[in-house]
Write a protein that holds these residues in place. Structure first.
Motif, PDB file in Angstrom:
ATOM      1  N   ALA A  45       0.936  -1.470  -0.213  1.00 29.94           N
ATOM      2  CA  ALA A  45       0.176   0.176  -0.401  1.00 29.94           C
ATOM      3  C   ALA A  45       0.725   1.419   0.087  1.00 29.94           C
ATOM      4  CB  ALA A  45      -1.195  -0.094   1.429  1.00 29.94           C
ATOM      5  N   VAL A  46       0.528   2.312  -1.052  1.00 27.33           N
ATOM      6  CA  VAL A  46       1.579   3.534  -0.569  1.00 27.33           C
ATOM      7  C   VAL A  46       0.566   4.815  -0.630  1.00 27.33           C
ATOM      8  CG1 VAL A  46       2.306   5.140  -2.918  1.00 27.33           C
ATOM      9  CG2 VAL A  46       3.054   2.450  -2.628  1.00 27.33           C
ATOM     10  N   ASP A  47       0.876   5.787   0.800  1.00 32.19           N
ATOM     11  CA  ASP A  47       0.153   6.569   0.686  1.00 32.19           C
ATOM     12  C   ASP A  47       1.444   7.797   0.371  1.00 32.19           C
ATOM     13  OD1 ASP A  47      -1.323   8.742   1.581  1.00 32.19           O
ATOM     14  OD2 ASP A  47      -1.824   8.223   3.772  1.00 32.19           O
ATOM     15  N   ALA A  48       1.087   8.084  -0.852  1.00 33.77           N
ATOM     16  CA  ALA A  48       2.516   9.747  -1.255  1.00 33.77           C
ATOM     17  C   ALA A  48       2.105  10.250  -1.575  1.00 33.77           C
ATOM     18  CB  ALA A  48       3.596   8.820  -1.332  1.00 33.77           C
ATOM     19  N   SER A  49       2.834  11.110  -1.986  1.00 38.22           N
ATOM     20  CA  SER A  49       2.472  12.706  -3.209  1.00 38.22           C
ATOM     21  C   SER A  49       3.358  13.052  -3.668  1.00 38.22           C
ATOM     22  CB  SER A  49       2.046  13.701  -2.280  1.00 38.22           C
ATOM     23  OG  SER A  49       3.059  14.076  -1.678  1.00 38.22           O
ATOM     24  N   GLY A  50       3.111  13.706  -5.525  1.00 35.40           N
ATOM     25  CA  GLY A  50       3.986  14.121  -5.883  1.00 35.40           C
ATOM     26  C   GLY A  50       4.958  13.033  -6.430  1.00 35.40           C
ATOM     27  N   ALA A  51       5.773  13.244  -6.938  1.00 34.15           N
ATOM     28  CA  ALA A  51       7.157  12.477  -7.655  1.00 34.15           C
ATOM     29  C   ALA A  51       6.724  11.225  -6.931  1.00 34.15           C
ATOM     30  CB  ALA A  51       8.127  13.132  -8.136  1.00 34.15           C
TER      31      ALA A  51
END
Ligand SMILES: Nc1ncnc2c1ncn2[C@@H]1O[C@H](COP(=O)(O)OP(=O)(O)OP(=O)(O)O)[C@@H](O)[C@H]1O
Ligand SMILES: [Mg+2]
Length: 327
Positions: free
Chosen positions: A175-181
């Motif tokens: 599961a990924v919870d990130a933003s931007g690049a």
């Protein structure tokens, strides 16, 4: 079947934070001020997710919770205390320097909040390689990984993409919870689940998402690229959950809001807790939304007691969204 089921969850926090709150009545910039109280809490998205999961599976219960990532060796105390209190297995790598400190100066009299964010860690290439090896090692005995938050200086923007590729090859759920690049690269590596908020998703796709139909179509588009579960949160408007051609809208019941910080992290924890118990999409939507709503009344990464969570789960309004964006 690939051997015994791996029940453990690992959260990866590359850029942890210490949230320091100073209570300064009548705060005035450019003057000498007196703080009447100070609190420090361990933060950073992955750390928060670990804390929420550990309070839902207490005492290292049926689902062991492990935190890894980097910690600056100069201010590890607050993290170690949290890990001890919540029985979180500590596999964080210590690196030179301090984890970033986010100072909040709160003036209750003037009802103002001033934020001062200190610079974060600078991670050396060998530490990043050591972390990749540590995560690989953890994949031998854990089946679910959460990659969450920002990426510190010295770590490539492709960090979550690399980790996703490694972990998926080992058969883990990612599961990924990130933003931007970092999110953009991670999505190309096809994690099993993502949970952007609507702004992060709009930024990822490079177009405004002004209506719910547009949000659902966007989530569906991501599922079309191989992501199994796309959860898009929309603050007080709730969240959409899209998986396998099904889309649900989950709206929390009215709750008192003390702080919205970490609501998204609680949602990730709730969705994973439901999944690990074999819940379907509706169970994920209810549990994720109940965790998020439950933490709003609290200041730190804490959940209300289980009976309150059960009450909130029953009060979440779940609506099946029909006939959305099937172009
Ligand atoms: N003001 C609010 N009132 C009611 N529910 C809220 C509110 N803010 C957040 N929530 C609940 O929390 C969920 C996640 O919130 P949000 O969309 O703000 O996540 P986020 O932006 O990822 O947060 P963060 O990354 O800061 O933890 C929402 O889907 C909703 O269920
Ligand atoms: Mg978020």
């Amino acid at each position: 079947m690939k051997g015994a089921p791996k029940t453990g969850i690992v959260t990866v926090t590359l850029n942890p934070a210490v949230d320091q709150t100073l209570d300064v009545p009548g705060f005035t910039a450019g003057a000498v001020n007196r703080a009447v109280a100070e609190t420090r809490t361990a933060g950073g998205k992955g750390i928060n997710v670990a804390a929420f999961l550990a309070s839902c599976f207490p005492g290292g219960g049926p689902v062991p919770v492990t935190a890894t990532g980097f910690l600056g060796e100069d201010n590890v105390g607050v993290f170690e205390a949290l890990f001890r209190r919540r029985h979180i297995h500590d596999h964080c790598l210590r690196v030179p320097g301090s984890s970033r400190v986010n100072v909040k100066v709160v003036d209750r009299e003037g009802r103002s909040v001033t934020d001062i964010n200190l610079p974060g860690l600078e991670v050396r290439a060998e530490s990043w390689r050591a972390l990749l090896a540590a995560v690989d090692g953890l994949a031998a005995s854990n089946g679910t990984f959460v990659l969450a938050g920002s990426v510190p200086a010295g770590v490539p923007e492709t960090a979550y993409a690399e980790l996703t590729a490694h972990l998926r090859a080992r058969g883990a759920f990612v599961a990924v919870d990130a933003s931007g690049a970092p999110l953009r690269h991670a999505v190309a590596a096809r994690p099993d689940m993502i949970k952007p908020n609507v702004h992060e998703l709009s930024d990822l796709l490079g177009r405004p998402l002004s209506t719910r139909e547009e949000v659902v179509a966007a989530a569906r588009e991501l599922c079309g690229t191989g992501i199994t579960l796309a959860v898009v949160s929309m603050g007080a408007d709730g969240a959409v959950f899209v998986e396998g051609g099904r889309a649900l809208l989950a709206v929390p019941p009215p709750v008192t809001v003390a702080s919205t910080v970490g609501a998204g992290d609680a949602m990730v924890a709730g969705v994973l807790a439901a999944r690990l118990e074999g819940g379907d999409l509706e169970a994920c939507a209810r549990r994720g939304t109940a965790f998020a709503a439950g933490t709003l009344a609290r200041l730190g990464p804490e959940l209300p007691p289980p009976d309150r969570i059960a009450e909130l789960m029953a009060a979440v309004r779940v609506e099946e969204l029909q006939g959305f964006g099937t172009s």
